[in-house]
Design a protein around this motif. Structure first.
Motif, PDB file in Angstrom:
ATOM      1  N   ASP A   1       4.643  12.354  -3.778  1.00 34.84           N
ATOM      2  CA  ASP A   1       5.913  12.345  -3.044  1.00 34.84           C
ATOM      3  C   ASP A   1       5.696  12.839  -1.617  1.00 34.84           C
ATOM      4  O   ASP A   1       6.634  12.944  -0.840  1.00 34.84           O
ATOM      5  CB  ASP A   1       6.973  13.185  -3.770  1.00 34.84           C
ATOM      6  CG  ASP A   1       6.526  14.619  -3.976  1.00 34.84           C
ATOM      7  OD1 ASP A   1       5.363  14.946  -3.692  1.00 34.84           O
ATOM      8  OD2 ASP A   1       7.355  15.424  -4.449  1.00 34.84           O
ATOM      9  N   ASN A   2       4.432  13.116  -1.256  1.00 30.54           N
ATOM     10  CA  ASN A   2       4.083  13.576   0.081  1.00 30.54           C
ATOM     11  C   ASN A   2       3.059  12.616   0.680  1.00 30.54           C
ATOM     12  O   ASN A   2       1.863  12.885   0.677  1.00 30.54           O
ATOM     13  CB  ASN A   2       3.534  15.002   0.020  1.00 30.54           C
ATOM     14  CG  ASN A   2       3.165  15.560   1.378  1.00 30.54           C
ATOM     15  OD1 ASN A   2       3.273  14.895   2.400  1.00 30.54           O
ATOM     16  ND2 ASN A   2       2.717  16.799   1.377  1.00 30.54           N
ATOM     17  N   VAL A   3       3.528  11.482   1.169  1.00 30.82           N
ATOM     18  CA  VAL A   3       2.637  10.455   1.710  1.00 30.82           C
ATOM     19  C   VAL A   3       1.844  10.998   2.904  1.00 30.82           C
ATOM     20  O   VAL A   3       0.658  10.731   3.047  1.00 30.82           O
ATOM     21  CB  VAL A   3       3.411   9.174   2.084  1.00 30.82           C
ATOM     22  CG1 VAL A   3       2.522   8.169   2.794  1.00 30.82           C
ATOM     23  CG2 VAL A   3       4.024   8.547   0.830  1.00 30.82           C
ATOM     24  N   SER A   4       2.470  11.800   3.744  1.00 35.82           N
ATOM     25  CA  SER A   4       1.787  12.377   4.900  1.00 35.82           C
ATOM     26  C   SER A   4       0.599  13.238   4.444  1.00 35.82           C
ATOM     27  O   SER A   4      -0.498  13.130   4.981  1.00 35.82           O
ATOM     28  CB  SER A   4       2.770  13.210   5.724  1.00 35.82           C
ATOM     29  OG  SER A   4       2.126  13.757   6.850  1.00 35.82           O
ATOM     30  N   GLY A   5       0.828  14.076   3.464  1.00 34.67           N
ATOM     31  CA  GLY A   5      -0.248  14.918   2.932  1.00 34.67           C
ATOM     32  C   GLY A   5      -1.339  14.088   2.281  1.00 34.67           C
ATOM     33  O   GLY A   5      -2.529  14.401   2.399  1.00 34.67           O
TER      34      GLY A   5
ATOM     35  N   LEU B   1       0.837  -1.198   0.000  1.00 34.21           N
ATOM     36  CA  LEU B   1       0.000   0.000   0.000  1.00 34.21           C
ATOM     37  C   LEU B   1       0.871   1.247   0.000  1.00 34.21           C
ATOM     38  O   LEU B   1       0.624   2.192  -0.754  1.00 34.21           O
ATOM     39  CB  LEU B   1      -0.940  -0.003   1.210  1.00 34.21           C
ATOM     40  CG  LEU B   1      -1.842   1.209   1.373  1.00 34.21           C
ATOM     41  CD1 LEU B   1      -2.751   1.388   0.157  1.00 34.21           C
ATOM     42  CD2 LEU B   1      -2.674   1.070   2.643  1.00 34.21           C
ATOM     43  N   LEU B   2       1.903   1.257   0.825  1.00 31.40           N
ATOM     44  CA  LEU B   2       2.808   2.394   0.872  1.00 31.40           C
ATOM     45  C   LEU B   2       3.476   2.622  -0.482  1.00 31.40           C
ATOM     46  O   LEU B   2       3.544   3.753  -0.967  1.00 31.40           O
ATOM     47  CB  LEU B   2       3.865   2.185   1.959  1.00 31.40           C
ATOM     48  CG  LEU B   2       4.889   3.306   2.105  1.00 31.40           C
ATOM     49  CD1 LEU B   2       4.216   4.630   2.410  1.00 31.40           C
ATOM     50  CD2 LEU B   2       5.913   2.932   3.162  1.00 31.40           C
ATOM     51  N   GLU B   3       3.941   1.560  -1.106  1.00 31.12           N
ATOM     52  CA  GLU B   3       4.578   1.696  -2.418  1.00 31.12           C
ATOM     53  C   GLU B   3       3.600   2.215  -3.457  1.00 31.12           C
ATOM     54  O   GLU B   3       3.952   3.041  -4.297  1.00 31.12           O
ATOM     55  CB  GLU B   3       5.197   0.366  -2.852  1.00 31.12           C
ATOM     56  CG  GLU B   3       6.391  -0.048  -2.010  1.00 31.12           C
ATOM     57  CD  GLU B   3       7.442   1.047  -1.888  1.00 31.12           C
ATOM     58  OE1 GLU B   3       7.826   1.650  -2.916  1.00 31.12           O
ATOM     59  OE2 GLU B   3       7.883   1.297  -0.754  1.00 31.12           O
ATOM     60  N   SER B   4       2.370   1.764  -3.397  1.00 30.66           N
ATOM     61  CA  SER B   4       1.349   2.254  -4.317  1.00 30.66           C
ATOM     62  C   SER B   4       1.105   3.746  -4.111  1.00 30.66           C
ATOM     63  O   SER B   4       1.002   4.509  -5.072  1.00 30.66           O
ATOM     64  CB  SER B   4       0.043   1.474  -4.126  1.00 30.66           C
ATOM     65  OG  SER B   4      -0.961   1.982  -4.975  1.00 30.66           O
ATOM     66  N   MET B   5       1.023   4.180  -2.855  1.00 40.04           N
ATOM     67  CA  MET B   5       0.831   5.599  -2.560  1.00 40.04           C
ATOM     68  C   MET B   5       1.981   6.432  -3.128  1.00 40.04           C
ATOM     69  O   MET B   5       1.768   7.510  -3.678  1.00 40.04           O
ATOM     70  CB  MET B   5       0.750   5.831  -1.048  1.00 40.04           C
ATOM     71  CG  MET B   5      -0.522   5.401  -0.418  1.00 40.04           C
ATOM     72  SD  MET B   5      -0.413   5.777   1.350  1.00 40.04           S
ATOM     73  CE  MET B   5      -1.839   4.908   1.930  1.00 40.04           C
TER      74      MET B   5
END
Length: 79
Positions: free
Chosen positions: A24-28, A15-19
């Motif tokens: 480039d801003n996973v937190s946002g 899931l993280l890799e897909s995001m």
């Protein structure tokens, strides 16, 4: 700027890799998703409260809402 607080979360690696392929801003990205989910939850609470007070929405009201939200084609598909 809104006050923020740093937290740690655990996500499945896939899931993280897909995001990361979308931003480039996973937190946002996660913040935006959480905000949308919270708005949906609050809206659901308001709609439930309204229906408890005034009764369930009729099919005609639902059709009108679908038309307002999605246009005529979507409303016709849902009917």
């Amino acid at each position: 700027m809104a006050k923020t607080k740093k937290v740690t979360i655990t996500l499945p690696a896939e899931l993280l890799e897909s995001m990361k392929t979308h931003t480039d801003n996973v937190s946002g990205y996660i913040t935006e998703l959480a905000e949308r989910a919270e708005r949906r939850r609050l809206l659901r609470e308001e709609l439930d409260s309204y229906q408890r007070e005034f009764g369930e929405f009729t099919e005609e009201e639902m059709a009108e809402a679908r038309t307002l939200l999605h246009g005529t084609e979507e409303a016709e598909r849902a009917a």
